[in-house]
Design a protein around this motif. Structure first.
Motif, PDB file in Angstrom:
ATOM      1  N   THR A   1      17.816  10.984 -22.219  1.00  0.00           N
ATOM      2  CA  THR A   1      19.183  10.485 -22.009  1.00  0.00           C
ATOM      3  C   THR A   1      19.954  10.236 -23.305  1.00  0.00           C
ATOM      4  N   ILE A   2      19.338   9.519 -24.239  1.00  0.00           N
ATOM      5  CA  ILE A   2      20.045   9.156 -25.464  1.00  0.00           C
ATOM      6  C   ILE A   2      20.382  10.400 -26.288  1.00  0.00           C
TER       7      ILE A   2
ATOM      8  N   LEU B   1      23.170  12.386 -24.496  1.00  0.00           N
ATOM      9  CA  LEU B   1      24.428  11.651 -24.667  1.00  0.00           C
ATOM     10  C   LEU B   1      25.020  11.899 -26.049  1.00  0.00           C
TER      11      LEU B   1
ATOM     12  N   SER C   1      31.405   5.531 -25.622  1.00  0.00           N
ATOM     13  CA  SER C   1      30.773   6.140 -24.449  1.00  0.00           C
ATOM     14  C   SER C   1      30.825   5.238 -23.211  1.00  0.00           C
ATOM     15  N   ARG C   2      31.450   4.052 -23.342  1.00  0.00           N
ATOM     16  CA  ARG C   2      31.587   3.109 -22.217  1.00  0.00           C
ATOM     17  C   ARG C   2      30.256   2.862 -21.489  1.00  0.00           C
ATOM     18  N   HIS C   3      30.244   2.975 -20.169  1.00  0.00           N
ATOM     19  CA  HIS C   3      29.004   2.625 -19.458  1.00  0.00           C
ATOM     20  C   HIS C   3      28.041   3.800 -19.279  1.00  0.00           C
ATOM     21  N   ALA C   4      28.265   4.888 -20.017  1.00  0.00           N
ATOM     22  CA  ALA C   4      27.421   6.072 -19.836  1.00  0.00           C
ATOM     23  C   ALA C   4      25.949   5.786 -20.138  1.00  0.00           C
TER      24      ALA C   4
ATOM     25  N   ILE D   1      24.265   2.891 -20.220  1.00  0.00           N
ATOM     26  CA  ILE D   1      23.646   1.974 -19.260  1.00  0.00           C
ATOM     27  C   ILE D   1      23.288   2.699 -17.969  1.00  0.00           C
ATOM     28  N   CYS D   2      24.227   3.493 -17.466  1.00  0.00           N
ATOM     29  CA  CYS D   2      23.977   4.215 -16.217  1.00  0.00           C
ATOM     30  C   CYS D   2      22.834   5.221 -16.382  1.00  0.00           C
ATOM     31  N   GLY D   3      22.846   5.929 -17.510  1.00  0.00           N
ATOM     32  CA  GLY D   3      21.803   6.917 -17.761  1.00  0.00           C
ATOM     33  C   GLY D   3      20.423   6.283 -17.857  1.00  0.00           C
TER      34      GLY D   3
ATOM     35  N   PHE E   1      19.586   3.365 -16.717  1.00  0.00           N
ATOM     36  CA  PHE E   1      19.266   2.761 -15.424  1.00  0.00           C
ATOM     37  C   PHE E   1      18.649   3.812 -14.496  1.00  0.00           C
ATOM     38  N   ALA E   2      19.213   5.018 -14.526  1.00  0.00           N
ATOM     39  CA  ALA E   2      18.659   6.099 -13.706  1.00  0.00           C
ATOM     40  C   ALA E   2      17.221   6.393 -14.119  1.00  0.00           C
ATOM     41  N   ASP E   3      16.970   6.441 -15.433  1.00  0.00           N
ATOM     42  CA  ASP E   3      15.603   6.689 -15.907  1.00  0.00           C
ATOM     43  C   ASP E   3      14.657   5.587 -15.449  1.00  0.00           C
TER      44      ASP E   3
END
Lengths: 192, 171
Positions: free
Chosen positions: B127-128, B131, B143-146, B148-150, B152-154
């Protein structure tokens, strides 16, 4: 980032082994690890070569585009604000290529999609809603065939190298769903 | 069921190519050559990561330091051997691959840990890294909440993997 992580792993490993008196072991490991790395690559090689060959047929015969087209109606729901049809097309191709284990073909599509989304973006240094949704979808991405995992399981003499395809699929759907839900939650909060 | 998926996909794709009058053999060879190049290109990073990961794992750091929290991880049913893989997965696909391979060698690919590592490697992503690459390519710095969401999915993917592998393989 990767610089720090790499050094961190090496530094922690070596200093910790000095404290615990494991340094002889580490000395052996340093040499062993490199040959282990080469072995890992050789283990992955046959399946990667075979799969990239098969997937090239998938791409050149137009099957990938067809697969991507199937995804489009779903994507329209996920990206309600994207009017640019090309952007949706690239997103679909990126996801389709990722799904079948064509990671290296997926990246160019992904970068194209980002360029298209950037054109619609109002603040050029800030990620748009659509970009974030795309990123979440991409990184939690559905992988139907985890090629390298299968290759390494096979090399480790697994009785069933493809055993985790189904478990991986279920887990990946849950991950994508949760990621998208959190993204949705953030977007709604912003609007209020 | 898992063992049918790949053979079926293969017949379908090659068959489709033949119907569409694509020069399947040539096209296969072309892709296979790309596969060779791709593998060759990742060789250096695999060796680099394998080197770092092996030193880290064999130093006993995990057993020694993280081992102090064993009771906590047992409480939440999180196998501690998976922790380094879970932590490195978002940053480096090669590092987590190296850890997965290590788990195969020490516990076996068909053990609970082996199956779990395989499932996690398949359902999560770097993810990182993605991104940074994607946002960097169009010069986006906020990148705002990108992230955190990514992540969180992991995380949910990892938790789901633990549960699913336990249920489906009966551990």
């Amino acid at each position: 980032m990767i610089n720090y992580i790499w050094y961190f792993l090496i530094l922690i490993g070596i200093t910790y082994s000095f404290f615990t008196g494991n340094s002889a072991l580490i000395n052996n490991k340093i040499i062993e690890a490199s040959s282990e790395g080469i072995r890992l690559v050789i283990d992955m090689l046959p399946i990667l070569v075979l799969w990239m060959g098969i997937m090239n047929i998938c791409e050149k015969s137009g099957l990938l585009t067809k697969f991507a087209r199937l995804l489009k109606p779903l994507l329209k729901k996920l990206f309600p604000n994207v009017k640019n049809d090309d952007a949706l097309g690239y997103i679909a191709s990126n996801i389709a290529a990722n799904a079948i284990g064509l990671g290296s073909a997926a990246t160019p599509f992904g970068l194209k999609a980002m360029q298209e989304l950037q054109q619609e973006n109002e603040k050029k240094d800030t990620a748009s809603d659509a970009m974030i949704t795309f990123l979440v979808l991409n990184t939690s991405g559905v992988t139907i065939i985890p090629t390298t995992v299968i290759a390494l399981r096979q090399a480790a003499k697994s009785i069933n190298p493809t055993a985790t395809i189904v478990t991986g699929l279920i887990a990946t759907f849950i991950a994508s769903f949760c990621g998208l839900m959190l993204d949705y939650f953030f977007r709604r909060r912003k609007r209020k | 069921m898992s063992s049918f998926i790949i053979p079926l996909i293969i017949i379908f794709i090659i068959g489709y190519g033949l119907i569409k009058k694509v020069n399947i053999y040539e096209i296969f060879l072309e892709g296979a050559k790309d596969g060779l190049v791709t593998t060759f290109n990742i060789t250096a990073s695999v060796v680099a990561m394998m080197f770092a990961v092996q030193i880290f794992l064999s130093s006993g750091f995990i057993e020694g330091v993280l081992g102090k929290f064993t009771s906590f991880f047992e409480l939440i049913h999180f196998p501690i051997e998976i922790l380094p893989m879970a932590l490195l997965r978002p940053i480096s696909g090669t590092a987590s691959l190296a850890i997965m391979n290590n788990i195969f060698l020490t516990h076996g690919p068909d053990s609970f840990l082996g199956l779990l590592a395989s499932t996690i490697q398949g359902c999560t992503d770097t993810t990182i890294y993605v991104l940074a690459l994607y946002f960097g390519s169009v010069h986006i710095t906020k990148s705002r909440h990108a992230l955190i969401c990514g992540l969180f999915a992991d995380l949910t993917g990892i938790i789901a993997s633990i549960i699913i592998v336990k249920v489906m393989f009966g551990f």
